[in-house]
Design a protein around this motif. Structure first.
Motif, mmCIF file in Angstrom:
data_model
loop_
_atom_site.group_PDB
_atom_site.id
_atom_site.type_symbol
_atom_site.label_atom_id
_atom_site.label_comp_id
_atom_site.label_asym_id
_atom_site.label_seq_id
_atom_site.Cartn_x
_atom_site.Cartn_y
_atom_site.Cartn_z
ATOM 1 N N LEU A 139 0.828 -1.214 0.000
ATOM 2 C CA LEU A 139 0.000 0.000 0.000
ATOM 3 C C LEU A 139 0.857 1.256 0.000
ATOM 4 N N ALA A 140 1.985 1.216 0.736
ATOM 5 C CA ALA A 140 2.862 2.394 0.775
ATOM 6 C C ALA A 140 3.409 2.700 -0.619
ATOM 7 N N VAL A 141 3.828 1.661 -1.331
ATOM 8 C CA VAL A 141 4.371 1.856 -2.683
ATOM 9 C C VAL A 141 3.271 2.336 -3.635
ATOM 10 N N LEU A 142 2.101 1.713 -3.554
ATOM 11 C CA LEU A 142 0.988 2.140 -4.414
ATOM 12 C C LEU A 142 0.646 3.602 -4.171
ATOM 13 N N GLU A 143 0.620 3.949 -2.894
ATOM 14 C CA GLU A 143 0.296 5.322 -2.512
ATOM 15 C C GLU A 143 1.301 6.303 -3.141
ATOM 16 N N GLU A 144 2.585 5.954 -3.060
ATOM 17 C CA GLU A 144 3.614 6.837 -3.606
ATOM 18 C C GLU A 144 3.584 6.888 -5.126
ATOM 19 N N GLU A 145 3.386 5.736 -5.752
ATOM 20 C CA GLU A 145 3.489 5.674 -7.212
ATOM 21 C C GLU A 145 2.207 6.056 -7.940
ATOM 22 N N LEU A 146 1.074 5.750 -7.316
ATOM 23 C CA LEU A 146 -0.202 5.985 -8.013
ATOM 24 C C LEU A 146 -1.045 7.057 -7.355
ATOM 25 N N TRP A 168 -8.138 0.744 1.467
ATOM 26 C CA TRP A 168 -7.378 1.489 0.457
ATOM 27 C C TRP A 168 -8.027 1.317 -0.918
ATOM 28 N N ALA A 169 -8.441 0.088 -1.213
ATOM 29 C CA ALA A 169 -9.061 -0.201 -2.510
ATOM 30 C C ALA A 169 -10.305 0.662 -2.717
ATOM 31 N N LEU A 170 -11.149 0.730 -1.684
ATOM 32 C CA LEU A 170 -12.398 1.482 -1.823
ATOM 33 C C LEU A 170 -12.136 2.972 -2.009
ATOM 34 N N ASP A 171 -11.049 3.457 -1.417
ATOM 35 C CA ASP A 171 -10.708 4.882 -1.546
ATOM 36 C C ASP A 171 -10.020 5.213 -2.867
#
Ligand SMILES: [Zn+2]
Length: 260
Positions: A139-146, A168-171
């Motif tokens: 999730l941390a990587v997804l947050e940073e990259e996407l 996280w998915a729903l948001d």
């Protein structure tokens, strides 16, 4: 018969590729209208695309699975990018992090994962995420990259639990996809998550040839069997399979519609 999409299969790989016509026709005869066959490295992704080009309702995804980290190089990424640019390749995947198995040290996996997410941004195509015992890093990587609204969305495939992933998915315009384990007796914790995932953010998949659902557990899995998982989920949710299937089909159109 309910119409369904198998949102994650590997039909371009043996043993399914050995009987590809049979696999696809059994799926279509069983109400599976569409199949997304998913690559795990640059070479394999080319095979996925080749198979997708053989059938109008088969689509491909191209990516580097954490297990296949050794296939990663800038040259390989160039080749993968060309494959992933094709219009029948509708997603970048499968990609992600797996700390359950001893694939590669976390920083190495993360480097590949970030590069794949960058590719998805360039192509503006959704991602298919493989996450095993790596939720918080993932999730941390997804947050940073996407983050910051740049995401074309995606799917957490073969979902094995984690309220943080669901939230996280729903948001973030992501979907949760259930594979055959949902039907296993031992999978109580996965089943419990069903009530946390709204039907408009849910998918079913086979991950075939792996993870055959009950009553076929232990056999070679194939896309036709996604119907068992859909029926099981519907029963757990107390709705008709037909009704759930209609919703899941709409989800696929929502996420991938402009590319189908
Ligand atoms: Zn897979």
């Amino acid at each position: 018969m309910a119409k369904l999409t198998d949102t994650h299969a590997h039909i371009h790989m043996p043993p399914l590729s050995d009987d590809i016509e049979g696999v696809v026709s059994r799926a279509f005869n069983n109400g599976v209208e569409r199949i997304l066959t998913v690559g795990v490295n640059p070479e394999d992704s080319k095979e996925a695309l080749k198979t997708a080009l053989m059938f109008p309702n088969v689509y491909a995804a191209a990516g580097i699975h954490p297990e296949d980290w050794e296939s990663f190089s800038e040259e390989a990424c160039g080749e993968l990018f060309r494959t992933a640019s094709h219009k029948k390749v509708i997603a970048v995947g499968e990609i992600g992090l797996d700390f359950y198995r001893d694939y590669a040290p976390a920083p190495v996996q993360e480097k590949v994962f970030r590069r794949m997410l960058e590719m998805s941004r360039e192509l503006k195509k959704p991602v298919i995420i493989h996450n095993r015992e790596a939720s918080s890093r993932c999730l941390a990587v997804l947050e940073e990259e996407l983050g910051r609204g740049r995401s074309a969305g995606g799917i957490f495939h073969c979902f094995s639990g984690g309220d943080d992933i669901i939230k996280w998915a729903l948001d973030n315009n992501f979907y949760i996809s259930y594979a055959g384990q949902l039907t296993y007796k031992s999978a109580g914790t996965i089943r419990e998550t069903l009530k946390l995932v709204p039907a408009d953010r849910m998918f079913v998949e086979t991950d075939s040839p792996y993870l055959a659902p009950v009553p076929l557990r232990g056999k070679t899995n194939e896309p036709a069997n996604v119907a068992y998982t859909a029926a099981f989920a519907a029963k757990e949710l107390g709705v008709e399979t037909e009704e759930l299937a209609l919703r899941l089909e709409k989800n696929f159109d929502d996420l991938f519609g402009r590319m189908l």
